[in-house]
Design an enzyme around this catalytic site. Structure first.
Site, PDB file in Angstrom:
ATOM      1  NE  ARG A 231      -4.169  -1.519  -0.129  1.00  0.00           N
ATOM      2  CZ  ARG A 231      -4.288  -2.436  -0.756  1.00  0.00           C
ATOM      3  NH1 ARG A 231      -3.438  -2.815  -1.586  1.00  0.00           N
ATOM      4  NH2 ARG A 231      -5.548  -3.296  -0.800  1.00  0.00           N
ATOM      5  CD  GLU A 260      -2.837   3.140  -5.636  1.00  0.00           C
ATOM      6  OE1 GLU A 260      -3.875   2.529  -6.145  1.00  0.00           O
ATOM      7  OE2 GLU A 260      -1.893   2.572  -4.971  1.00  0.00           O
ATOM      8  CG  HIS A 278      -3.074  -0.767  -6.970  1.00  0.00           C
ATOM      9  ND1 HIS A 278      -3.449  -0.279  -5.906  1.00  0.00           N
ATOM     10  CD2 HIS A 278      -2.954  -2.053  -6.502  1.00  0.00           C
ATOM     11  CE1 HIS A 278      -3.630  -1.145  -4.980  1.00  0.00           C
ATOM     12  NE2 HIS A 278      -3.348  -2.218  -5.480  1.00  0.00           N
TER      13      HIS A 278
END
Ligand code: NAP
Length: 313
Positions: A231, A260, A278
């Site tokens: 993360r 993000e 991601h």
């Protein structure tokens, strides 16, 4: 259509075999739509949707939030517990895909893959040179795994094939992992001092947030590589950008970011990075299994049974 009213992320639609949704009256919810009010009894959100007290107030019949991810930092577990809402995630099914992507980043950083591609594509390559784009020899180097859970251990097992020594930091010892790989457990700070490649696999929690910062980056070996497929919040992005700009850090391979899809501008501009959008679990097979695990959790709970993969904080 009749059945249990459930909210499901619209982006999952093509990944879910329709027969798995039997008995459910699905409202498909796009990521850019707010969480609606209603008598929905279950929700399958993406990890980008916050599910907390305010949302639960608008969903008075909610019984289960089946997150379509192994991380669950987008769900307020306290608020869920207060409402007796079950929270589930999708562990195991994405471990191999995420470990593979972690290795793609390790190799890309260690062997300066992007710089090589850029040189060839720009037409600037003038032929074989003994000192062109020298990288880090992984054979014999030391890999530091921060968080030796499912994905961390899978990354460690792959490291054996590359001849790396393994160190790990975890809250609890992992004797099986040590036996299988020769890994040695260290506290975070000695691990950062010793390792040539450091890869992060802890979940985002109040303890892990910002664990890689100015102070801890300064402990890393000159030229070391930092990898993060867990993360974004684990890393202070500006501090990382500075370490790269100053040439203290060899490279950073990142699949996740704090805000993000925004990336700290200084980090985006920093040298020797490999930045991915991601995609840790992004294989078709894995994404199908994630969506199907989430649906199976919903079906189990709505049938009155226990969830298959409950979140255990
Ligand atoms: P996991 O099996 O729960 O592993 C997490 C490990 O972190 C556990 O072994 C835990 O230690 C350890 N840990 C927790 N807090 C720690 C701390 N403060 N210091 C040191 N170790 C700590 O989870 P996983 O399935 O491997 O997934 C890990 C993370 O990867 C997820 O939380 C998610 O955020 C991320 N992820 C990202 C992607 C992507 O697309 N990039 C895909 C999948 C997962 P103990 O065992 O001792 O409790």
């Amino acid at each position: 259509m009749s059945g249990f009213p459930v909210l499901v992320a619209a982006e999952l639609r093509e990944l879910i075999e329709p027969s798995l949704l039997d008995g459910l009256d699905v409202t498909w919810l796009r990521a850019d739509e707010p969480t609606p009010e209603g008598d929905f009894v279950a929700a399958i959100p993406l990890l980008s949707r916050w599910m907390g007290g305010t949302e639960f107030k608008r969903l008075p019949q909610m019984r289960i939030v089946a997150n379509c991810a192994v991380g669950y930092n987008n769900v307020d577990l306290v608020a869920a517990e207060m409402r007796r809402i079950v929270v589930t995630n999708t562990p195991d099914v994405l471990t191999a895909a995420t470990a593979d992507l972690t290795w793609a980043l390790i190799l890309a950083c260690a062997r300066r893959l992007l710089a090589g591609v850029e040189l060839v594509k720009s037409g600037g390559w003038s032929g074989w040179h003994p000192q062109l784009l020298l990288g880090l020899e992984l054979d014999g180097a030391t890999l530091g795994i921060v968080g030796a859970g499912r994905i961390g251990q899978a990354v460690g097992k792959r490291a054996l094939g590359f001849g790396m020594k393994i160190r790990y930091a975890s809250r609890t010892p992992k004797p099986g992992f040590e036996q299988a790989t020769g890994a040695r457990r260290l506290e975070l700070k000695p691990l950062l001092k010793e390792c040539d490649v450091v890869t992060l696999h802890v979940p985002k929690t109040p303890e892990t947030q910002g664990m890689i910062n100015l102070e801890t980056l300064a402990l890393m070996k000159p030229g070391a590589i930092l990898i993060n497929t867990s993360r974004g919040d684990l890393v202070r992005e500006e501090a990382l950008a500075i370490a790269l700009e100053e040439g203290r850090l060899g490279a950073a391979g990142l699949d996740v970011f704090t805000d993000e899809p925004d990336i700290h501008p200084r980090l985006r501009a920093a040298p020797r990075t490999v930045l991915l959008p991601h995609i840790g679990s992004a294989t078709l097979g894995t994404r199908r299994k994630m969506a199907e695990t989430a649906v199976a959790n919903v079906q189990a709970v709505l049938a009155g049974g226990p969830p298959l993969t409950p979140v255990v904080p």
